[in-house]
Motif scaffolding. Structure first.
Motif, PDB file in Angstrom:
ATOM      1  N   TRP A 219     -57.325-104.455  86.706  1.00 36.23           N
ATOM      2  CA  TRP A 219     -57.380-103.489  87.832  1.00 36.23           C
ATOM      3  C   TRP A 219     -56.611-104.459  89.273  1.00 36.23           C
ATOM      4  O   TRP A 219     -55.945-103.754  89.724  1.00 36.23           O
ATOM      5  CB  TRP A 219     -58.708-103.112  88.322  1.00 36.23           C
ATOM      6  CG  TRP A 219     -58.847-102.153  89.484  1.00 36.23           C
ATOM      7  CD1 TRP A 219     -58.462-101.355  89.838  1.00 36.23           C
ATOM      8  CD2 TRP A 219     -59.449-103.004  90.707  1.00 36.23           C
ATOM      9  NE1 TRP A 219     -58.796-101.001  91.143  1.00 36.23           N
ATOM     10  CE2 TRP A 219     -59.362-102.022  91.757  1.00 36.23           C
ATOM     11  CE3 TRP A 219     -60.399-104.145  91.110  1.00 36.23           C
ATOM     12  CZ2 TRP A 219     -59.820-101.942  93.220  1.00 36.23           C
ATOM     13  CZ3 TRP A 219     -60.797-104.359  92.308  1.00 36.23           C
ATOM     14  CH2 TRP A 219     -60.710-103.135  93.253  1.00 36.23           C
ATOM     15  N   ILE A 249     -63.634 -93.980  87.747  1.00 37.62           N
ATOM     16  CA  ILE A 249     -63.513 -93.574  86.211  1.00 37.62           C
ATOM     17  C   ILE A 249     -62.657 -94.970  85.652  1.00 37.62           C
ATOM     18  O   ILE A 249     -63.447 -95.031  84.411  1.00 37.62           O
ATOM     19  CB  ILE A 249     -62.267 -92.608  86.384  1.00 37.62           C
ATOM     20  CG1 ILE A 249     -62.936 -91.033  86.965  1.00 37.62           C
ATOM     21  CG2 ILE A 249     -61.775 -92.153  85.217  1.00 37.62           C
ATOM     22  CD1 ILE A 249     -61.702 -90.296  87.156  1.00 37.62           C
ATOM     23  N   GLY A 250     -61.952 -95.506  86.245  1.00 40.19           N
ATOM     24  CA  GLY A 250     -61.251 -96.560  85.326  1.00 40.19           C
ATOM     25  C   GLY A 250     -62.121 -97.968  85.020  1.00 40.19           C
ATOM     26  O   GLY A 250     -62.352 -98.587  84.167  1.00 40.19           O
ATOM     27  N   HIS A 255     -63.028 -98.216  81.046  1.00 43.05           N
ATOM     28  CA  HIS A 255     -62.196 -97.573  80.011  1.00 43.05           C
ATOM     29  C   HIS A 255     -60.918 -98.424  79.661  1.00 43.05           C
ATOM     30  O   HIS A 255     -60.341 -99.203  80.381  1.00 43.05           O
ATOM     31  CB  HIS A 255     -61.705 -96.397  80.425  1.00 43.05           C
ATOM     32  CG  HIS A 255     -62.725 -95.233  80.193  1.00 43.05           C
ATOM     33  ND1 HIS A 255     -63.436 -94.780  79.204  1.00 43.05           N
ATOM     34  CD2 HIS A 255     -63.465 -94.794  81.426  1.00 43.05           C
ATOM     35  CE1 HIS A 255     -64.409 -93.779  79.462  1.00 43.05           C
ATOM     36  NE2 HIS A 255     -64.514 -94.084  80.691  1.00 43.05           N
ATOM     37  N   ASP A 257     -58.294 -97.495  78.736  1.00 44.85           N
ATOM     38  CA  ASP A 257     -56.956 -96.820  79.254  1.00 44.85           C
ATOM     39  C   ASP A 257     -56.361 -97.792  80.401  1.00 44.85           C
ATOM     40  O   ASP A 257     -55.259 -97.951  80.613  1.00 44.85           O
ATOM     41  CB  ASP A 257     -57.157 -95.697  79.666  1.00 44.85           C
ATOM     42  CG  ASP A 257     -57.388 -94.526  78.569  1.00 44.85           C
ATOM     43  OD1 ASP A 257     -56.670 -93.951  78.055  1.00 44.85           O
ATOM     44  OD2 ASP A 257     -58.708 -94.781  78.018  1.00 44.85           O
ATOM     45  N   LEU A 258     -57.390 -98.400  81.268  1.00 36.11           N
ATOM     46  CA  LEU A 258     -57.221 -99.075  82.466  1.00 36.11           C
ATOM     47  C   LEU A 258     -56.141-100.396  82.102  1.00 36.11           C
ATOM     48  O   LEU A 258     -55.309-100.882  82.487  1.00 36.11           O
ATOM     49  CB  LEU A 258     -58.066 -99.563  83.269  1.00 36.11           C
ATOM     50  CG  LEU A 258     -57.832 -99.783  84.954  1.00 36.11           C
ATOM     51  CD1 LEU A 258     -58.930 -99.594  85.863  1.00 36.11           C
ATOM     52  CD2 LEU A 258     -57.394-101.739  84.684  1.00 36.11           C
ATOM     53  N   TRP A 427     -59.760 -90.348  82.435  1.00 36.85           N
ATOM     54  CA  TRP A 427     -59.010 -91.698  82.123  1.00 36.85           C
ATOM     55  C   TRP A 427     -57.538 -91.644  81.707  1.00 36.85           C
ATOM     56  O   TRP A 427     -57.013 -92.551  81.518  1.00 36.85           O
ATOM     57  CB  TRP A 427     -60.034 -92.732  81.541  1.00 36.85           C
ATOM     58  CG  TRP A 427     -60.754 -92.113  80.311  1.00 36.85           C
ATOM     59  CD1 TRP A 427     -60.540 -92.274  79.025  1.00 36.85           C
ATOM     60  CD2 TRP A 427     -61.963 -91.411  80.313  1.00 36.85           C
ATOM     61  NE1 TRP A 427     -61.237 -91.573  78.210  1.00 36.85           N
ATOM     62  CE2 TRP A 427     -62.152 -91.292  79.112  1.00 36.85           C
ATOM     63  CE3 TRP A 427     -63.002 -91.014  81.420  1.00 36.85           C
ATOM     64  CZ2 TRP A 427     -63.622 -90.372  78.753  1.00 36.85           C
ATOM     65  CZ3 TRP A 427     -63.915 -90.425  80.947  1.00 36.85           C
ATOM     66  CH2 TRP A 427     -64.462 -89.935  79.723  1.00 36.85           C
ATOM     67  N   LEU A 430     -54.707 -92.386  84.304  1.00 37.52           N
ATOM     68  CA  LEU A 430     -54.600 -93.929  84.808  1.00 37.52           C
ATOM     69  C   LEU A 430     -53.191 -94.309  84.580  1.00 37.52           C
ATOM     70  O   LEU A 430     -52.601 -95.020  85.499  1.00 37.52           O
ATOM     71  CB  LEU A 430     -55.580 -95.102  84.213  1.00 37.52           C
ATOM     72  CG  LEU A 430     -56.841 -94.550  84.657  1.00 37.52           C
ATOM     73  CD1 LEU A 430     -57.921 -95.424  83.681  1.00 37.52           C
ATOM     74  CD2 LEU A 430     -57.271 -94.690  86.218  1.00 37.52           C
TER      75      LEU A 430
END
Length: 513
Positions: A219, A249-250, A255, A257-258, A427, A430
């Motif tokens: 992130w 969410i992330g 997750h 996906d991030l 997610w 993202l």
């Protein structure tokens, strides 16, 4: 409401949203947050565990406040930029092209001049995230289980958590409906999950915390990459860093996906200087989740427009770099990597409009399998339509560079996919959000914010266990009977906005005075 009042209201809503999300994250196990057992050397939870009704209310309030707060900040920034552009435009209000250029220039100037926090607040938020436990789903327990199986010599693509010894403290913690499901994630994701397992050992909380650390670093890396790519800091922080929806969410959801989105963005930024290195990192993104190969397609489109003379050379370097990591990772993972992916492609999630279509078709004389086939075909056609509409809406918003064009096409392709896909979760958005800050302000910001807010609300509290019957009925009712229509409204909004944009672009321009 004046701009200053609107800005303060937006900032207050965002701050309160963050506070509520962090409160849920540090709370004890609840309907949104599975228990992870003894904490070991990882941070623990508060003794307070909110009831299913309370945690649902807290998360709904957080996401609605967050979506509203971000929307207010976007609208405020847009109106401020428009006012400044109008001032600079002088009396030539009839020159549409000049007004548009002035608006964009004003927006960029306003963003460049804004004094936003540097790294202090993002780092404080990162520390706060590492003091929480993931919530919003139990996916992180799946990650831990797959990593545990891989670290102990098993094949997570062939062996489900419930097929591992029941005495194992990590694999036995996987919740329904995933206990009998093998991994759907790419081999690099599995490698990272195995790394977390090796560091965390037989302690589930420690393993999950190591995974959270990887997510938080990703992130922060996205913010750094966006600033390196030339995105305005105010826009980066409005859409990414201080966006409670992305953060909740992330980051707090931890997750995979991030991680994949950060790798995809890194591939785009690196490929501008070194296509081979961009391909290598892009290969890691694809090997995390295969759908993130969208970044490679976006690069090809960008190079075709900006680097035509060296197109072939760049493509070869990109492909070679990707192959260098993709082939060894897939050989290591074994031949069953895509087994579950093939089975999952026909799923239809409850919060998409396609679920309404499927239930209507399957509820009549049509067989469920035929209805699924029709939905699959329809979603592909709709995705192509959305690509065209989003391309129209984002025309002229990206910097005139290969990186800017690639970022634009990441937004277009990934947003079209998530909007049109029969199986879509919050997610999944993202990837679009990591590239969106590179673009200049536009209606696409609010469109994607509307979709993300609706989907975030749909998947509260997120688990399939731990709820009372009343909360289960209420949340499933919102997911099945409210949010699909909200997403359908986003479809209509997108179509209308793109149609109007096309009409304005094709309208004859008045002669210059």
């Amino acid at each position: 409401m004046g701009n200053s009042v609107r800005a303060r209201a937006g900032a207050a809503a965002v701050a309160l949203s963050f506070a509520l999300l962090l409160l849920v994250g540090v709370a004890g196990p609840n309907a949104a947050k599975p228990g992870l057992g003894p904490r070991g050397w990882a941070p623990g939870d508060l003794a307070w565990a909110p009831s299913p009704a309370l945690v649902t209310a807290l998360l709904w309030a957080a996401y609605l406040l967050g979506g509203g707060g971000v929307a207010l900040r976007l609208v405020t920034a847009g109106r401020t930029a428009a006012a400044r552009a109008a001032t600079h435009a002088g009396d030539h209000a009839g020159d549409h092209a000049g007004t548009l250029a002035g608006t964009l220039a004003g927006a960029l100037a306003a963003q460049a001049a804004a004094r936003w926090p540097g790294w202090r607040w993002p780092l404080l938020l990162a520390v706060g995230a590492l003091l929480t436990g993931p919530f919003g789903s139990a996916d992180h327990t799946n990650y831990a289980a797959y990593g545990r199986i891989a670290a102990q010599g098993g094949d997570p693509y062939l062996t489900a958590p419930d097929a591992w010894p029941a005495s194992d403290p990590v694999t036995s913690a996987v919740e329904p409906p995933w206990r009998g499901t093998v991994s759907i994630y790419g081999p690099f994701a599995t490698a990272l999950q195995a790394l977390a397992s090796l560091v965390g050992g037989a302690n589930l909380r420690q393993t999950v915390w190591v995974w959270q650390l990887l997510v938080v670093v990703a992130w922060l890396l996205v913010r750094w990459l966006l600033l390196r790519a030339g995105a305005a800091q105010q826009r980066v922080d409005t859409l990414w860093t201080f966006n409670p929806l992305v953060f909740g969410i992330g980051v707090l959801g931890a997750h995979v996906d991030l991680l994949a989105a950060a790798l995809a963005l890194a591939a785009i930024v690196l490929a501008a200087r070194n296509p081979w290195l961009g391909g290598l990192v892009g290969g890691l993104a694809v090997s995390t989740k295969v759908t993130f190969g969208i970044a490679g397609v976006a690069l090809l489109v960008a190079w075709w427009g900006h680097e035509r003379s060296g197109f072939a050379r760049r493509v070869v370097a990109l492909v070679v770099g990707a192959v260098v990591v993709v082939v060894p990772l897939h050989l290591w993972a074994g031949p069953h990597v895509f087994d579950q992916l093939d089975r999952a492609r026909r799923s239809i999630s409850l919060a998409t409009p396609w679920r309404l279509v499927f239930e209507w078709l399957a509820g009549g004389p049509m067989a469920a399998s035929t209805a699924r086939d029709l939905v699959s075909v329809g979603s592909v056609v709709l995705a192509v339509v959305f690509v065209v509409l989003l391309a129209r809406l984002t025309r002229g918003l990206a910097p005139d560079t290969a990186t800017g064009t690639a970022a634009r096409w990441v937004v277009v392709l990934s947003a079209a996919y998530t909007l049109a896909a029969p199986y879509s979760l919050p997610w999944y958005d993202l990837l679009a959000w990591v590239a969106l800050p590179v673009l200049a302000p536009g209606v696409v910001d609010l469109l994607l914010l509307g979709r993300l807010t609706a989907m975030a609300v749909a998947y509260v509290p997120g688990r399939v266990v731990g709820m009372t019957r009343t909360v289960q009925d209420l949340t499933l009712g919102v997911r099945r009977r409210v949010v699909p229509y909200a997403v359908l409204a986003v479809w209509g909004w997108l179509t209308l906005a793109a149609t109007r944009a096309s009409s304005r672009a094709s309208a004859p321009r008045p002669p210059a005075p």
